[in-house]
Design a protein around this motif. Structure first.
Motif, PDB file in Angstrom:
ATOM      1  N   ALA A  49     -32.762 -68.229  49.448  1.00 51.70           N
ATOM      2  CA  ALA A  49     -33.727 -68.139  48.343  1.00 51.70           C
ATOM      3  C   ALA A  49     -33.358 -69.123  47.233  1.00 51.70           C
ATOM      4  CB  ALA A  49     -33.767 -66.711  47.811  1.00 51.70           C
ATOM      5  N   SER A  50     -32.074 -69.222  46.923  1.00 53.93           N
ATOM      6  CA  SER A  50     -31.692 -70.148  45.843  1.00 53.93           C
ATOM      7  C   SER A  50     -31.891 -71.598  46.286  1.00 53.93           C
ATOM      8  CB  SER A  50     -30.271 -69.883  45.350  1.00 53.93           C
ATOM      9  OG  SER A  50     -29.341 -70.264  46.324  1.00 53.93           O
ATOM     10  N   GLY A  51     -31.869 -71.850  47.588  1.00 55.35           N
ATOM     11  CA  GLY A  51     -32.180 -73.186  48.105  1.00 55.35           C
ATOM     12  C   GLY A  51     -33.620 -73.575  47.795  1.00 55.35           C
ATOM     13  N   HIS A  52     -34.535 -72.605  47.883  1.00 55.86           N
ATOM     14  CA  HIS A  52     -35.939 -72.885  47.543  1.00 55.86           C
ATOM     15  C   HIS A  52     -36.077 -73.188  46.060  1.00 55.86           C
ATOM     16  CE1 HIS A  52     -36.384 -70.879  51.377  1.00 55.86           C
ATOM     17  NE2 HIS A  52     -37.574 -71.396  51.458  1.00 55.86           N
ATOM     18  N   MET A  53     -35.337 -72.424  45.261  1.00 55.39           N
ATOM     19  CA  MET A  53     -35.436 -72.645  43.819  1.00 55.39           C
ATOM     20  C   MET A  53     -34.889 -74.031  43.470  1.00 55.39           C
ATOM     21  SD  MET A  53     -34.600 -70.094  40.794  1.00 55.39           S
ATOM     22  CE  MET A  53     -32.873 -70.409  40.682  1.00 55.39           C
ATOM     23  N   ALA A  54     -33.795 -74.409  44.132  1.00 48.18           N
ATOM     24  CA  ALA A  54     -33.230 -75.742  43.879  1.00 48.18           C
ATOM     25  C   ALA A  54     -34.242 -76.820  44.260  1.00 48.18           C
ATOM     26  CB  ALA A  54     -31.936 -75.917  44.685  1.00 48.18           C
ATOM     27  N   ALA A  55     -34.952 -76.610  45.360  1.00 47.32           N
ATOM     28  CA  ALA A  55     -35.940 -77.615  45.802  1.00 47.32           C
ATOM     29  C   ALA A  55     -37.044 -77.765  44.755  1.00 47.32           C
ATOM     30  CB  ALA A  55     -36.527 -77.212  47.151  1.00 47.32           C
ATOM     31  N   VAL A  56     -37.485 -76.643  44.197  1.00 47.04           N
ATOM     32  CA  VAL A  56     -38.553 -76.690  43.195  1.00 47.04           C
ATOM     33  C   VAL A  56     -38.026 -77.301  41.895  1.00 47.04           C
ATOM     34  CG1 VAL A  56     -40.008 -75.220  41.741  1.00 47.04           C
ATOM     35  CG2 VAL A  56     -39.876 -74.782  44.197  1.00 47.04           C
ATOM     36  N   GLU A  57     -36.860 -76.845  41.466  1.00 48.24           N
ATOM     37  CA  GLU A  57     -36.344 -77.301  40.163  1.00 48.24           C
ATOM     38  C   GLU A  57     -35.889 -78.762  40.196  1.00 48.24           C
ATOM     39  OE1 GLU A  57     -33.417 -74.374  39.017  1.00 48.24           O
ATOM     40  OE2 GLU A  57     -34.952 -73.103  38.096  1.00 48.24           O
ATOM     41  N   LYS A  58     -35.398 -79.207  41.345  1.00 49.88           N
ATOM     42  CA  LYS A  58     -34.919 -80.597  41.441  1.00 49.88           C
ATOM     43  C   LYS A  58     -36.002 -81.542  41.950  1.00 49.88           C
ATOM     44  CE  LYS A  58     -30.719 -80.090  40.047  1.00 49.88           C
ATOM     45  NZ  LYS A  58     -29.575 -79.686  40.804  1.00 49.88           N
ATOM     46  N   SER A  59     -37.222 -81.042  42.075  1.00 46.74           N
ATOM     47  CA  SER A  59     -38.274 -81.860  42.697  1.00 46.74           C
ATOM     48  C   SER A  59     -38.536 -83.141  41.903  1.00 46.74           C
ATOM     49  CB  SER A  59     -39.560 -81.056  42.845  1.00 46.74           C
ATOM     50  OG  SER A  59     -39.973 -80.613  41.570  1.00 46.74           O
ATOM     51  N   GLY A  60     -38.322 -83.088  40.590  1.00 41.65           N
ATOM     52  CA  GLY A  60     -38.571 -84.264  39.753  1.00 41.65           C
ATOM     53  C   GLY A  60     -37.724 -85.455  40.179  1.00 41.65           C
ATOM     54  N   SER A  61     -36.521 -85.184  40.685  1.00 46.07           N
ATOM     55  CA  SER A  61     -35.648 -86.298  41.063  1.00 46.07           C
ATOM     56  C   SER A  61     -35.801 -86.681  42.540  1.00 46.07           C
ATOM     57  CB  SER A  61     -34.193 -85.945  40.754  1.00 46.07           C
ATOM     58  OG  SER A  61     -33.841 -84.794  41.475  1.00 46.07           O
ATOM     59  N   LEU A  62     -36.666 -85.976  43.261  1.00 45.99           N
ATOM     60  CA  LEU A  62     -36.872 -86.345  44.671  1.00 45.99           C
ATOM     61  C   LEU A  62     -37.863 -87.505  44.757  1.00 45.99           C
ATOM     62  CD1 LEU A  62     -37.272 -82.841  46.392  1.00 45.99           C
ATOM     63  CD2 LEU A  62     -35.276 -84.345  46.404  1.00 45.99           C
TER      64      LEU A  62
END
Ligand code: UFG
Length: 337
Positions: free
Chosen positions: A239-252
């Motif tokens: 679950a925290s992996g999904h949150m990281a994907a959403v929160e770090k999406s700006g740098s992807l």
């Protein structure tokens, strides 16, 4: 951020909803409850003290899907909705193709229509097919071993094409290894309807007395103890992996990105059974049975990409996963009797 979780009442979706709400994000859930129930959504609200907007509908219904986007403004969509039983997909491939493809298409179309540019997809280690080079890295060879796996792989490829045609679009493929366990609050967990297909829910139902014994499928694999090896990951880490994907999406980068979500460590079926027994103080009765068709002998992840790019790493132990999985099972059993 305001995030739409399709299939958000299910096992992985409900834990991701909890994680996002706890971090201060807003969550809208769309779920047809075909393999979940509304009580999970109520439990999430109770646990977090926050309101979740709920759409009880099947997102493969394009009109209903569009309506959800007309009534909300989303920053991201995490698409969990889909059928997920490997064996069932072999028996009913068209049912899997219809549901999994149509829901992904309806969601992607609505996103493009409404200018929502971040799509996080519930992919799976199954996209590596029979690849035997361990650990699996995101660039490992891909393949298909079941109709279910085909839906995951083809949806990944669809996302690649959608990204090419829409330069502002970002699609993040999260390739899950084997999620187990439950949130520490036990507000939500895994309690599949019917006889479980997967190892951990089966173990839990044997331990609680609902099933007589576990069959360990295969003791003659070329592994140290002869049983299959998997990368079991605590559901709260997933679950925290999904949150990281959403929160770090700006740098992807724009376009498609793929990440393995696992622990990076392989554990055999025998080892998991013995951890389960030592943590839960019960002797799960088991017998060794023949191999299950379609099982790969060994599967575990290289997780350095998620670690470096998303700043994410699994941190919960397998002991914790075994304890919470069983505690949640007992909570459900008590509720029923
Ligand atoms: N197993 C048993 N007895 C059981 C159930 C499972 O011995 O009653 C064994 C399996 O043979 C396998 C291991 O436990 O060796 C794990 O099996 P699961 O069914 O729990 O998980 P899988 O690795 O087969 O499947 C998972 C996901 C799928 C995904 C697949 C491949 O559930 O969605 O990984 O990545 F497709």
């Amino acid at each position: 951020m305001n995030v739409l979780l399709t299939g958000g009442a299910g096992y992985i979706g409900s834990h991701t909803a909890l994680e996002l709400l706890r971090a201060g994000h807003d969550v809208v859930i769309a779920d047809d409850f075909s393999n979940s129930s509304e009580s999970s959504v109520r439990a999430i609200e109770k646990e977090t003290g926050k309101k979740v907007r709920l759409y009880a509908c099947d997102v493969s219904d394009a009109l209903k899907c569009k309506m959800i986007f007309e009534e909300n403004k989303f920053d991201a969509v995490i698409h969990f909705a889909g059928y997920k039983a490997v064996g069932e997909s072999v028996a009913k491939p068209l049912m899997y193709f219809r549901n999994n493809f149509l829901s992904a298409i309806a969601v992607l179309e609505s996103m493009l229509e409404h200018g929502v540019n971040l799509f996080v997809f519930s992919s799976s280690a199954t996209v590596y097919g029979t690849c035997q080079d361990m650990p699996l890295v995101e660039s490992s060879s891909l393949g298909v071993t079941s109709p279910y796996g085909r839906t995951k792989l083809v949806i990944e490829q669809m996302c690649e094409d959608v990204c090419k045609a829409n330069p502002d679009f970002k699609a993040v493929m999260l390739r899950y290894f084997n999620p187990i366990g439950a949130d520490a609050s036990l507000a939500v967990g895994e309690n599949p309807k019917g006889i479980p297909n997967n190892l951990m829910p089966y173990l839990c139902k044997v331990a609680s007395g609902e099933l007589d014994h576990l069959s360990v499928f295969g003791k003659d694999y070329d592994t140290p103890d002869g049983t299959c090896i998997r990368d079991f990951i605590h559901i709260s880490d997933l679950a925290s992996g999904h949150m990281a994907a959403v929160e770090k999406s700006g740098s992807l980068p724009k376009g498609i990105s793929c990440f393995n979500l696992g622990t990076g460590k392989g554990t055999s079926v025998d080892e998991l059974v013995s951890i389960f027994n030592s943590v839960n103080g019960n002797k799960v009765k088991f017998v060794y049975a023949g191999r299950r068709p379609g099982d790969v002998p060994v599967s575990y992840a290289d997780v350095s990409k998620a670690n470096e790019v998303l700043g994410w790493k699994a941190s919960h132990s397998l002991e914790d996963a075994c304890a919470t999985a069983y505690a949640y099972q007992m909570k459900c059993s008590e509720g029923r009797h």
